[in-house]
Design a protein around this motif. Structure first.
Motif, PDB file in Angstrom:
ATOM      1  N   ASP A  17      94.750   8.496  50.901  1.00  0.00           N
ATOM      2  CA  ASP A  17      95.993   9.195  50.787  1.00  0.00           C
ATOM      3  C   ASP A  17      97.051   9.045  51.966  1.00  0.00           C
ATOM      4  OD1 ASP A  17      95.169  10.426  48.681  1.00  0.00           O
ATOM      5  OD2 ASP A  17      95.100  12.553  49.363  1.00  0.00           O
ATOM      6  N   ARG A  20      98.590   5.620  51.089  1.00  0.00           N
ATOM      7  CA  ARG A  20      99.586   5.907  50.069  1.00  0.00           C
ATOM      8  C   ARG A  20     100.749   6.242  50.399  1.00  0.00           C
ATOM      9  NH1 ARG A  20      94.831   8.143  47.382  1.00  0.00           N
ATOM     10  NH2 ARG A  20      94.199   6.752  45.539  1.00  0.00           N
ATOM     11  N   THR A  65     100.847  13.623  47.409  1.00  0.00           N
ATOM     12  CA  THR A  65      99.296  13.415  47.123  1.00  0.00           C
ATOM     13  C   THR A  65      98.501  14.788  46.638  1.00  0.00           C
ATOM     14  OG1 THR A  65      98.380  13.355  49.271  1.00  0.00           O
ATOM     15  CG2 THR A  65      98.981  11.251  48.130  1.00  0.00           C
ATOM     16  N   LEU A  94      98.578  10.477  40.151  1.00  0.00           N
ATOM     17  CA  LEU A  94      97.422  10.862  41.052  1.00  0.00           C
ATOM     18  C   LEU A  94      97.414  12.430  40.925  1.00  0.00           C
ATOM     19  CD1 LEU A  94      95.128  10.160  43.202  1.00  0.00           C
ATOM     20  CD2 LEU A  94      97.158  10.751  44.961  1.00  0.00           C
TER      21      LEU A  94
END
Length: 211
Positions: A17, A20, A65, A94
């Motif tokens: 995460d 990302r 996230t 996600l």
């Protein structure tokens, strides 16, 4: 004596995460704002300002996230009550995987009214925001919060975290009550949570609900 393999195994690993978020920040820093997701302590602090016993939708702006989303669910908010507005398409995919019961909408959180359209079945009981408000001019920040108040029940909180020492929403000459949490030192960097309510309600109602 430590062998070379032992020292390699002690190195901290970067979580997916965080990768990302970092990629999203490089692509569009003004929209992403942070280079990593909110920590668990900060997410819990934000979620604790939402009363899970109130019946109605909870809107989350910029969930990324999903760390705050997870904290809201752990707080007792059913995923079916969550309406998540996220601009990043990868984060949207996600979120749909992680929270299949929630309503995930890809769109502009700063234009909540148009983005949500007729999505809400009832006025929201809380709006929880992880948007980087300081990247926007003050009139746009006030317009966002005003939209949130208009789409929520009277007295419903608008919950916003910030790394800054001042309110991300300028409060001079504004009919808004504000409450700020103690600094969350276990977040990196340390942060505070601001809770804003319409002046129709007393400032005391912004206090942290009992866990």
């Amino acid at each position: 004596m430590l062998h070379r393999a032992d020292t390699r195994g002690s190195r901290p690993k970067t979580r997916p995460d965080e990768v990302r978020f970092l990629q999203s920040w490089f692509q569009n820093p003004l929209r992403t704002g942070a280079v990593s997701p909110s920590g668990r302590a900060l997410a819990r602090t934000m979620a604790n300002f939402v009363d899970p016993h109130e019946d109605g939708p909870v809107i989350e702006l910029g969930p990324g996230t999903g760390p705050v989303t997870s904290a809201l669910v752990a707080r007792g908010v059913a995923p079916e009550r969550l309406v998540l507005i996220e601009y990043n398409p990868e984060f949207c995919r996600l979120l749909k995987t992680r929270f299949p019961g929630a309503t995930v909408i890809r769109g502009d959180a700063y234009d909540m009214r148009a983005t949500l359209n007729d999505t809400l079945s009832a006025p929201a009981v809380a709006v929880v925001s992880s948007l980087p408000l300081f990247t926007r001019p003050a009139p746009e920040r006030h317009a966002l919060v005003q939209q949130a108040f208009e789409m929520s029940r009277p007295g419903a909180p608008f919950i916003q975290f910030t790394y800054a020492v001042v309110s991300p929403l300028p409060l001079e000459d504004r009919p808004i009550h504000a409450h700020v949490s103690p600094r969350v030192w276990r977040n990196l960097p340390p942060a505070r949570v601001w809770v804003y309510r319409s002046a129709l309600e007393s400032a005391e109602q912004a206090s942290l609900p009992a866990a």
